[in-house]
Write an enzyme that holds these catalytic residues in place. Structure first.
Site, PDB file in Angstrom:
ATOM      1  N   GLN A 152       0.672  -1.133   0.384  1.00 43.13           N
ATOM      2  CA  GLN A 152      -0.073   0.116  -0.038  1.00 43.13           C
ATOM      3  C   GLN A 152       0.931   0.961  -0.073  1.00 43.13           C
ATOM      4  OE1 GLN A 152      -2.805   0.787  -0.468  1.00 43.13           O
ATOM      5  NE2 GLN A 152      -2.501   3.206  -0.372  1.00 43.13           N
ATOM      6  N   GLN A 154       0.141   4.729  -1.065  1.00 43.29           N
ATOM      7  CA  GLN A 154      -0.144   5.956  -0.806  1.00 43.29           C
ATOM      8  C   GLN A 154       0.004   6.035   0.706  1.00 43.29           C
ATOM      9  OE1 GLN A 154      -4.218   7.091  -1.941  1.00 43.29           O
ATOM     10  NE2 GLN A 154      -3.398   8.864  -2.542  1.00 43.29           N
ATOM     11  N   PRO A 279      -5.689  -2.151   4.744  1.00 45.76           N
ATOM     12  CA  PRO A 279      -5.818  -1.436   5.739  1.00 45.76           C
ATOM     13  C   PRO A 279      -6.859  -0.495   5.207  1.00 45.76           C
ATOM     14  CG  PRO A 279      -4.029  -0.757   4.910  1.00 45.76           C
ATOM     15  CD  PRO A 279      -4.530  -2.440   3.995  1.00 45.76           C
ATOM     16  N   GLY A 281     -10.150   0.884   2.299  1.00 45.80           N
ATOM     17  CA  GLY A 281     -12.020   0.477   1.444  1.00 45.80           C
ATOM     18  C   GLY A 281     -10.945  -0.558   0.234  1.00 45.80           C
ATOM     19  N   GLY A 282     -10.484   0.634  -0.193  1.00 40.95           N
ATOM     20  CA  GLY A 282     -10.075   1.081  -1.695  1.00 40.95           C
ATOM     21  C   GLY A 282      -8.483   1.122  -2.201  1.00 40.95           C
ATOM     22  N   MET A 283      -7.569   0.889  -2.783  1.00 40.25           N
ATOM     23  CA  MET A 283      -5.797   1.610  -3.557  1.00 40.25           C
ATOM     24  C   MET A 283      -6.571   1.423  -4.943  1.00 40.25           C
ATOM     25  SD  MET A 283      -3.794   3.488  -3.134  1.00 40.25           S
ATOM     26  CE  MET A 283      -3.436   4.780  -4.116  1.00 40.25           C
ATOM     27  N   GLU A 284      -6.394   3.025  -5.743  1.00 45.96           N
ATOM     28  CA  GLU A 284      -6.274   2.737  -7.156  1.00 45.96           C
ATOM     29  C   GLU A 284      -5.207   2.648  -7.875  1.00 45.96           C
ATOM     30  OE1 GLU A 284      -6.767   5.125  -5.208  1.00 45.96           O
ATOM     31  OE2 GLU A 284      -5.892   6.832  -5.978  1.00 45.96           O
ATOM     32  N   GLU A 331      -9.000  13.130  -4.976  1.00 51.21           N
ATOM     33  CA  GLU A 331     -10.763  12.806  -4.446  1.00 51.21           C
ATOM     34  C   GLU A 331     -11.914  13.419  -4.223  1.00 51.21           C
ATOM     35  OE1 GLU A 331     -10.026   9.482  -3.045  1.00 51.21           O
ATOM     36  OE2 GLU A 331      -8.326   9.957  -2.902  1.00 51.21           O
ATOM     37  N   TYR A 394     -12.230  14.380   0.473  1.00 49.69           N
ATOM     38  CA  TYR A 394     -13.821  13.927  -0.134  1.00 49.69           C
ATOM     39  C   TYR A 394     -14.657  14.940  -0.792  1.00 49.69           C
ATOM     40  CZ  TYR A 394     -10.167   9.671   0.896  1.00 49.69           C
ATOM     41  OH  TYR A 394      -9.205   9.044  -0.083  1.00 49.69           O
TER      42      TYR A 394
HETATM   43  N1  BES Z   1      -6.578   6.579  -2.741  1.00 49.25           N
HETATM   44  C1  BES Z   1      -7.177   6.339  -1.838  1.00 49.25           C
HETATM   45  C2  BES Z   1      -6.473   5.731  -0.763  1.00 49.25           C
HETATM   46  C3  BES Z   1      -5.783   6.080   0.557  1.00 49.25           C
HETATM   47  C4  BES Z   1      -6.204   8.113   0.055  1.00 49.25           C
HETATM   48  C5  BES Z   1      -4.849   5.566   0.458  1.00 49.25           C
HETATM   49  C6  BES Z   1      -4.714   8.836   0.888  1.00 49.25           C
HETATM   50  C7  BES Z   1      -3.667   6.372   1.492  1.00 49.25           C
HETATM   51  C8  BES Z   1      -3.368   8.265   1.682  1.00 49.25           C
HETATM   52  C9  BES Z   1      -8.507   5.600  -2.208  1.00 49.25           C
HETATM   53  O1  BES Z   1      -8.819   5.880  -3.732  1.00 49.25           O
HETATM   54  C10 BES Z   1      -9.434   6.397  -0.931  1.00 49.25           C
HETATM   55  O2  BES Z   1     -10.571   7.080  -1.505  1.00 49.25           O
HETATM   56  N2  BES Z   1     -10.537   4.458  -0.398  1.00 49.25           N
HETATM   57  C11 BES Z   1     -11.947   4.481   0.294  1.00 49.25           C
HETATM   58  C12 BES Z   1     -12.784   4.754  -1.239  1.00 49.25           C
HETATM   59  C13 BES Z   1     -13.592   5.449  -0.396  1.00 49.25           C
HETATM   60  C14 BES Z   1     -13.727   6.525  -0.137  1.00 49.25           C
HETATM   61  C15 BES Z   1     -15.111   5.131  -1.618  1.00 49.25           C
HETATM   62  C16 BES Z   1     -11.400   4.317   1.814  1.00 49.25           C
HETATM   63  O3  BES Z   1     -10.975   3.452   1.312  1.00 49.25           O
HETATM   64  O4  BES Z   1     -12.314   3.638   2.556  1.00 49.25           O
HETATM   65 ZN    ZN Z   2     -10.320   7.832  -3.864  1.00 49.09          ZN
END
Ligand code: BES
Ligand code: ZN
Length: 614
Positions: A152, A154, A279, A281-284, A331, A394
């Site tokens: 992970q 980011q 850790p 929800g998702g990572m792009e 975001e 977000y």
């Molecule tokens: N890129 C983010 C995850 C992230 C942000 C990791 C900043 C590290 C630092 C990912 O796209 C994200 O926003 N995930 C959210 C999803 C949700 C908003 C639908 C999550 O993991 O909860």
């Molecule tokens: Zn995101």
């Protein structure tokens, strides 16, 4: 650091050409002198030692001809040797120093090179405690047969497994040769082959230039199911069938997004469902989104998260924030696009319910934040970007875009957003770049719709401006009426019209419970609707927080089970926080944490230990 001000219109016109430069406060790199153009990785995955061992070769573009020093970001890397690679391909030893370790930013690696050296090769190993990797034992996986490892990167964890310029202002292509134990599959944020032999020898190429935080790797016992011509789902064998069913709409999501915002430019879009310890929800990660299994609710009610990660293929991976202070560009746009995808696939009702719940939760969150933390464009000098995470980039980011959409109208705003993605494709930008483009392509063409003071308020003032558009859900009117009657004691829990409620209706209902629900209320709800033990992670964590507040200890075994095996911070941290408010709750939380810790990701361990004061 200077606060970012909206530039005067005349200055903007001049600046619409070149991108605006700004130093990244989270990187030691000096990309204005020399920047990385390409990365070649050669790595062995060693599960016994919990290390990646091998080399990284960086191809360099020198912008300052007098410069001789390449500064890279590292954290906890074991650097073995460094060589300069000449134009003739010959390697010569380079001298280097590794700065003392900063707890947030790691160690700057300073390498002295011959004038305009075309490349540098670094032999190194990662350490078992690398913050960007999670190493799992076989017992921590669902089959129990093989170890598992995933990255992970980011925000600034790529530097813990590769020495590089760990700033999103630098983009580079990469290729990799990775060796792993046979029987395991290796995936990277690159050209994965669905039918790759499980021979332990993998080669990858990523021909599109990406920032370091999108470098990703996963190694484990992974099955694959194709869900469309350019989509597939990878997961542990026991999960893959369920996951493929849940995510069967992925191709339709890509098609809907292309229709709105232009072509998908990354060839394939696959999804890797990780073990529950993931850790986030998702990572792009480009070409292969990494996702938590907690969004497999069985009824597709949480696939908005896939829409979110897919949307990053435009906002984030294509047009990238140049540093974390402009994260709303990633975001906020993504949360906006996500909602449009949900609307296209699942209808306006569902999309609106999401807006109403998110808006309300953002207001609740803002009420507890310091004014400086509420700004869309932030000053993160000296601040760990993992700590800076909140709903601001977000949901306030999306709200700002909804505001612009409401003023200009969708007919105008949709093509504007599409043009923005095209214009800045494969570039890293800051808010002023967006504003320059906005000024030339929206404000000037449709004057008088939005004032500069309004833009300034959205970007640089705390709170939510009073001109924010208000989302209204008719379906929530019914939920609210039922909720009022239930709380007034005139409607029994079993008589709630909840048989056909979708996830968002439950979230609305749970969010309307009093700060301290009574034991009678919680017990009646649980008896009638079996909320304790629900397989829906979004419902579960809000419900568990409510049960802790109301002292409904009957839910404790299921809470222990939930936070004991899930590592997604958003779902578990609020429960730990609530438990930590009483000494009895805290004792329970510490007991659960001690058992769960070995299975948690380093990021989740850090967050929970902070909450529990360990
Ligand atoms: N890129 C983010 C995850 C992230 C942000 C990791 C900043 C590290 C630092 C990912 O796209 C994200 O926003 N995930 C959210 C999803 C949700 C908003 C639908 C999550 O993991 O909860
Ligand atoms: Zn995101």
């Amino acid at each position: 650091m200077q606060p970012f001000r909206f530039l005067a219109a005349g200055v903007l016109a001049v600046l619409t050409g070149p991108l605006m430069a700004e130093t990244d406060p989270h990187s030691y790199a000096q990309p204005q002198m020399v920047s990385v153009r390409d990365l070649k990785l050669d790595l062995d995955v060693d599960f016994a030692k919990k290390e990646l061992a091998g080399s990284a070769e960086l191809a360099l573009d020198w912008h300052d001809k007098a410069a001789r020093t390449l500064v890279l970001d590292t954290r906890d890397l074991d650097i073995r040797s460094i060589e300069a690679i000449g134009a003739d391909g010959k390697a010569t030893k380079a001298t280097w120093t590794l700065a003392p370790r900063d707890p947030i930013f790691g160690s700057a690696l300073r390498i002295e090179l011959p004038s305009a050296a075309p490349a540098v090769r670094i032999a190194y190993r990662s350490k078992p405690e690398a913050s960007g990797l999670q190493w799992m034992t076989p017992e921590q996986t669902s089959s129990g047969k093989h170890p598992f490892m995933f990255s992970q990167s980011q925000a600034i964890h790529a530097r813990s497994w590769i020495p590089l310029q760990d700033t999103p202002s630098v983009r580079f292509t990469y290729s990799a040769h990775v060796k792993a134990p046979k029987a395991l599959r290796v995936l990277m944020s690159a050209d994965n082959a669905v039918k790759h032999a499980l021979d332990g020898d993998y080669r990858f190429t990523m021909k599109q230039a990406i920032p370091a935080y999108l470098l990703a790797i996963a190694v484990g016992e992974l099955d694959v199911r194709e869900t469309g011509p350019r989509t597939a789902v990878y997961a542990e064998p026991s999960v893959v069938a369920k996951a493929a069913k849940e995510f069967e709409d992925t191709e339709a999501m890509i098609a809907a997004t292309e229709k709105l915002y232009g072509p998908y430019r990354w060839d394939r879009y696959d999804i890797l469902v990780l073990p529950a310890s993931f850790p986030f929800g998702g990572m792009e990660n480009p070409r292969v989104t990494f996702a938590t299994p907690t969004i497999i609710a069985g009824d597709k009610s949480l696939v908005g998260l896939i829409a979110h990660e897919l949307a990053h293929s435009w906002s984030g991976n294509l047009v990238t924030n140049a540093n974390a202070q402009h994260m709303w560009l990633n975001e906020g746009f993504t949360t906006f696009v996500e909602n449009r995808i949900v609307e296209a696939l699942y209808g306006k009702d569902v999309a609106t319910m999401q807006l109403v719940v998110d808006d309300q939760e953002l207001r609740t969150e803002i009420a507890k934040m310091k004014p400086a933390e509420q700004l869309l464009v932030t000053d993160l000098e000296g601040i760990d970007p993992d700590e800076g995470l909140s709903g601001i980039p977000y949901d306030k980011g999306r709200w700002f875009l909804r505001f612009l959409e409401s003023r200009y109208g969708r007919d105008v705003f949709d093509p504007f957003v599409r043009g923005y993605f095209d214009h800045f494709a494969f570039k890293s930008i800051i808010t002023d770049d967006f504003l320059a483009y906005y000024d030339a392509n929206l404000a000037k063409k449709h004057p008088g719709k939005v004032t500069q003071a309004e833009l300034d308020e959205w970007l640089h003032k705390p709170g939510i401006p009073t001109n924010a558009p208000v989302a209204h859900s008719k379906r929530f009117d019914a939920v609210d009426a039922a909720s009022k009657a239930f709380l007034a004691g005139t409607l029994a829990a079993k008589d709630l019209p909840a048989k056909d409620w979708v996830t968002y209706e439950w979230l609305r209902f749970i969010n309307a419970l009093p700060a301290k629900p009574t034991l009678e209320q919680l017990g009646a709800l649980d008896d009638a609707w079996k909320l304790t033990g629900t397989g829906n992670g979004e419902v579960a964590f809000r419900w568990y927080v409510a049960t802790v507040r109301g002292g409904y200890v009957k839910a404790r075994p299921q809470i222990g089970e939930f936070i004991g095996h899930i590592g997604r911070r958003k779902l578990v941290v609020p429960i730990y926080e609530e438990l930590a408010k009483t000494s009895e709750g805290k004792a329970f939380a510490i007991e659960v944490y001690r058992k769960a810790k070995p299975g948690y990701h380093p990021l989740t361990q850090g967050s929970v230990e902070k909450v529990l004061g360990l």
